[in-house]
Design a protein around this motif. Structure first.
Motif, PDB file in Angstrom:
ATOM      1  N   SER A  40       0.981  -1.340  -0.016  1.00 59.92           N
ATOM      2  CA  SER A  40      -0.140  -0.001   0.046  1.00 59.92           C
ATOM      3  C   SER A  40       0.968   1.133  -0.008  1.00 59.92           C
ATOM      4  CB  SER A  40      -0.968  -0.165   1.246  1.00 59.92           C
ATOM      5  OG  SER A  40      -0.169   0.109   2.281  1.00 59.92           O
ATOM      6  N   GLN A  41       1.954   1.158   0.445  1.00 53.75           N
ATOM      7  CA  GLN A  41       3.135   2.300   0.581  1.00 53.75           C
ATOM      8  C   GLN A  41       3.356   2.492  -0.878  1.00 53.75           C
ATOM      9  OE1 GLN A  41       4.588   4.258   3.239  1.00 53.75           O
ATOM     10  NE2 GLN A  41       2.527   3.828   3.996  1.00 53.75           N
ATOM     11  N   LEU A  42       3.726   1.442  -1.767  1.00 50.86           N
ATOM     12  CA  LEU A  42       4.317   1.538  -3.181  1.00 50.86           C
ATOM     13  C   LEU A  42       3.118   2.082  -3.943  1.00 50.86           C
ATOM     14  CD1 LEU A  42       6.739   0.768  -4.313  1.00 50.86           C
ATOM     15  CD2 LEU A  42       5.686  -1.344  -5.036  1.00 50.86           C
ATOM     16  N   GLN A  43       1.918   1.915  -3.723  1.00 50.72           N
ATOM     17  CA  GLN A  43       0.444   2.263  -4.470  1.00 50.72           C
ATOM     18  C   GLN A  43       0.701   3.673  -3.930  1.00 50.72           C
ATOM     19  OE1 GLN A  43      -1.456   0.136  -6.558  1.00 50.72           O
ATOM     20  NE2 GLN A  43      -1.707   2.424  -7.109  1.00 50.72           N
ATOM     21  N   LEU A  44       0.562   4.327  -2.763  1.00 46.45           N
ATOM     22  CA  LEU A  44       0.498   5.582  -2.286  1.00 46.45           C
ATOM     23  C   LEU A  44       1.698   6.419  -3.067  1.00 46.45           C
ATOM     24  CD1 LEU A  44      -0.956   7.590  -0.369  1.00 46.45           C
ATOM     25  CD2 LEU A  44       1.068   7.131   1.280  1.00 46.45           C
ATOM     26  N   ASN A  45       2.754   5.894  -3.213  1.00 46.11           N
ATOM     27  CA  ASN A  45       3.958   6.396  -3.720  1.00 46.11           C
ATOM     28  C   ASN A  45       3.631   6.638  -5.239  1.00 46.11           C
ATOM     29  OD1 ASN A  45       6.450   7.527  -3.861  1.00 46.11           O
ATOM     30  ND2 ASN A  45       7.178   5.586  -4.752  1.00 46.11           N
ATOM     31  N   ASN A  46       2.959   5.803  -6.057  1.00 40.41           N
ATOM     32  CA  ASN A  46       2.816   5.807  -7.344  1.00 40.41           C
ATOM     33  C   ASN A  46       1.685   6.803  -7.510  1.00 40.41           C
ATOM     34  OD1 ASN A  46       4.489   3.736  -7.977  1.00 40.41           O
ATOM     35  ND2 ASN A  46       2.962   2.360  -8.348  1.00 40.41           N
ATOM     36  N   ASN A  87       8.416  22.137  -4.245  1.00 39.86           N
ATOM     37  CA  ASN A  87       8.743  23.063  -5.316  1.00 39.86           C
ATOM     38  C   ASN A  87       7.393  23.463  -5.879  1.00 39.86           C
ATOM     39  OD1 ASN A  87      11.459  23.056  -5.164  1.00 39.86           O
ATOM     40  ND2 ASN A  87      11.827  21.749  -6.702  1.00 39.86           N
ATOM     41  N   TRP A  88       6.536  22.653  -6.284  1.00 42.63           N
ATOM     42  CA  TRP A  88       5.197  22.787  -6.666  1.00 42.63           C
ATOM     43  C   TRP A  88       4.486  23.916  -5.763  1.00 42.63           C
ATOM     44  CZ3 TRP A  88       0.356  22.289  -4.436  1.00 42.63           C
ATOM     45  CH2 TRP A  88      -0.786  22.361  -5.074  1.00 42.63           C
ATOM     46  N   VAL A  89       4.692  23.576  -4.305  1.00 44.76           N
ATOM     47  CA  VAL A  89       4.158  24.561  -3.373  1.00 44.76           C
ATOM     48  C   VAL A  89       4.444  26.042  -3.426  1.00 44.76           C
ATOM     49  CG1 VAL A  89       3.805  24.976  -1.039  1.00 44.76           C
ATOM     50  CG2 VAL A  89       3.519  22.357  -1.777  1.00 44.76           C
ATOM     51  N   ILE A  90       5.874  26.158  -3.666  1.00 39.95           N
ATOM     52  CA  ILE A  90       6.342  27.483  -4.021  1.00 39.95           C
ATOM     53  C   ILE A  90       5.722  28.211  -4.995  1.00 39.95           C
ATOM     54  CG2 ILE A  90       8.367  29.005  -4.169  1.00 39.95           C
ATOM     55  CD1 ILE A  90       9.830  26.762  -2.322  1.00 39.95           C
ATOM     56  N   GLU A 119       8.726  12.303   2.310  1.00 36.34           N
ATOM     57  CA  GLU A 119      10.117  12.710   2.902  1.00 36.34           C
ATOM     58  C   GLU A 119      10.814  11.453   2.713  1.00 36.34           C
ATOM     59  OE1 GLU A 119      10.479  15.401   5.303  1.00 36.34           O
ATOM     60  OE2 GLU A 119       8.499  16.232   5.574  1.00 36.34           O
ATOM     61  N   LYS A 120      10.357  10.336   2.771  1.00 26.64           N
ATOM     62  CA  LYS A 120      11.157   9.179   2.761  1.00 26.64           C
ATOM     63  C   LYS A 120      11.687   8.803   1.316  1.00 26.64           C
ATOM     64  CE  LYS A 120       8.949   6.225   5.901  1.00 26.64           C
ATOM     65  NZ  LYS A 120       8.013   5.143   5.938  1.00 26.64           N
ATOM     66  N   THR A 121      11.194   9.061   0.385  1.00 27.14           N
ATOM     67  CA  THR A 121      11.337   9.034  -0.866  1.00 27.14           C
ATOM     68  C   THR A 121      12.096  10.122  -1.509  1.00 27.14           C
ATOM     69  OG1 THR A 121       9.247   9.601  -2.021  1.00 27.14           O
ATOM     70  CG2 THR A 121       9.433   7.624  -1.570  1.00 27.14           C
ATOM     71  N   GLY A 122      11.985  11.281  -1.023  1.00 25.12           N
ATOM     72  CA  GLY A 122      12.384  12.388  -1.456  1.00 25.12           C
ATOM     73  C   GLY A 122      11.502  12.993  -2.636  1.00 25.12           C
ATOM     74  N   MET A 123      10.479  12.697  -2.710  1.00 24.88           N
ATOM     75  CA  MET A 123       9.427  13.379  -3.624  1.00 24.88           C
ATOM     76  C   MET A 123       9.132  14.752  -3.099  1.00 24.88           C
ATOM     77  SD  MET A 123       5.775  12.073  -5.074  1.00 24.88           S
ATOM     78  CE  MET A 123       6.167  10.355  -4.693  1.00 24.88           C
ATOM     79  N   ILE A 124       9.173  14.915  -1.654  1.00 28.01           N
ATOM     80  CA  ILE A 124       8.909  16.015  -0.951  1.00 28.01           C
ATOM     81  C   ILE A 124       9.526  17.366  -1.636  1.00 28.01           C
ATOM     82  CG2 ILE A 124      10.908  15.927   0.672  1.00 28.01           C
ATOM     83  CD1 ILE A 124       7.423  17.022   1.539  1.00 28.01           C
TER      84      ILE A 124
END
Ligand code: C2E
Ligand code: CA
Ligand code: CA
Ligand code: CA
Length: 279
Positions: free
Chosen positions: A22-28, A91-94, A81-86
């Motif tokens: 489910s983590q992997l799914q969330l990541n995708n 950047n999208w947020v800014i 945060e874990k995957t670095g996608m943050i």
């Protein structure tokens, strides 16, 4: 196999436990969310103490998930945060916050500011300055209207480096705010050297103001410390009239919390009273 659209292929093994799956799914799903414009910024008003007006907003991330509804950051940011996608999300947020500032300008609110939260990874990322500059330029926003909130814990991870990064940013005119103050361990020496203009008292202290007298003592001490360092103080999580009165009495400069206004999507900002005295 399933194509996740960005990182190639992920292999779902039958042996893989459901949590990992489910983590992997969330990541995708999160990568797709970025592509499909499912991320949203909600805005919570910041009022000048004691009675307003609105001075600006904190941008708070939401995910309008296609099947799970509106998700708050605790549901998906820890994984990002874990995957670095943050970093991509941040950047999208800014950029999105600057786009919103521009649209408020056009609507007759040229003085409203926006504060965005930076994760530790994003703060330490080497092209943060470039990302911020590009967003400000693209949307023609005066740098002073953008505040970057960095938690005390992030700022104190590598204090020397934080001084360097924040100096570079604040030299551009952007404001810096030390978030969740009181929950980390600040070196007062570095706190003094950080070019921040504001401290945010964490909600945990505000929450317990009435119940615990030691929290009232801590909050008073934080306000006194901030004033002696020439920093403005924002209190977050203000939920009651009593908290509002106490914090105002101490000399907090601005207030944020459910009592004054919940985080709202931009099209509902018009529902907010301009002055809290109107409440
Ligand atoms: P934070 O920066 O400490 O933000 C304040 C949180 O308290 C927000 O939760 C806000 O909705 C909530 N809040 C505000 N007033 C009240 C109140 O009166 N009572 C209560 N009970 N809660 C109040 P939210 O939106 O769920 O965000 C949680 C955390 O997620 C934020 O804590 C921040 O650390 C992080 N976050 C949110 N947006 C972003 C983002 O764009 N980037 C990054 N890196 N982190 C974000
Ligand atoms: Ca914050
Ligand atoms: Ca907080
Ligand atoms: Ca926080």
């Amino acid at each position: 196999t399933k194509n996740n659209g960005r990182n190639g292929y992920n292999f779902f093994q039958p042996s893989m436990n459901t949590l990992a799956q489910s983590q992997l799914q969330l990541n995708n799903d999160l990568w797709q969310a970025l592509d499909n414009d499912e991320l949203r910024l909600f805005y919570q008003p910041k009022y000048c103490a004691p009675r307003g007006p609105i001075i600006g907003f904190e941008a708070l991330l939401r995910w309008q998930h296609p099947t799970r509804g509106l998700l708050t950051p605790d549901k998906f940011l820890p994984m990002a945060e874990k995957t670095g996608m943050i970093v991509n999300i941040g950047n999208w947020v800014i950029n999105e916050a600057c786009r919103q500032l521009h649209s408020w300008h056009l609507q007759g609110h040229p003085h409203w500011s926006v504060a965005v939260n930076l994760s530790a990874l994003q703060f330490e990322q080497c092209n943060l300055v470039e990302t911020v500059t590009t967003a400000l330029t693209q949307h023609q926003i005066p740098a002073e209207l953008l505040t970057l909130e960095v938690t005390e814990t992030t700022a104190m991870r590598d204090p020397e480096e934080s001084v360097r990064i924040l100096t570079e940013l604040t030299n551009m005119g952007v404001k810096a705010s030390i978030d969740d103050f009181g929950t980390g361990y600040s070196s007062l020496l570095y706190l003094k050297r950080l070019p921040a203009s504001e401290l945010k008292i964490d909600r945990a202290f505000v929450n317990e103001l009435q119940a615990k007298s030691e929290d009232a003592t801590i909050v008073s001490a934080i306000v006194a410390l901030a004033q002696s360092l020439d920093l403005k103080v924002v209190a977050e999580g203000v939920e009651t009239e009593e908290q509002q009165a106490f914090l105002t009495g101490l000399g907090c400069n601005s207030l944020q919390g459910y009592l004054l206004g919940r985080p709202l999507p931009p099209d509902r900002i018009g529902e907010l009273p301009e002055f809290v005295g109107v409440l």
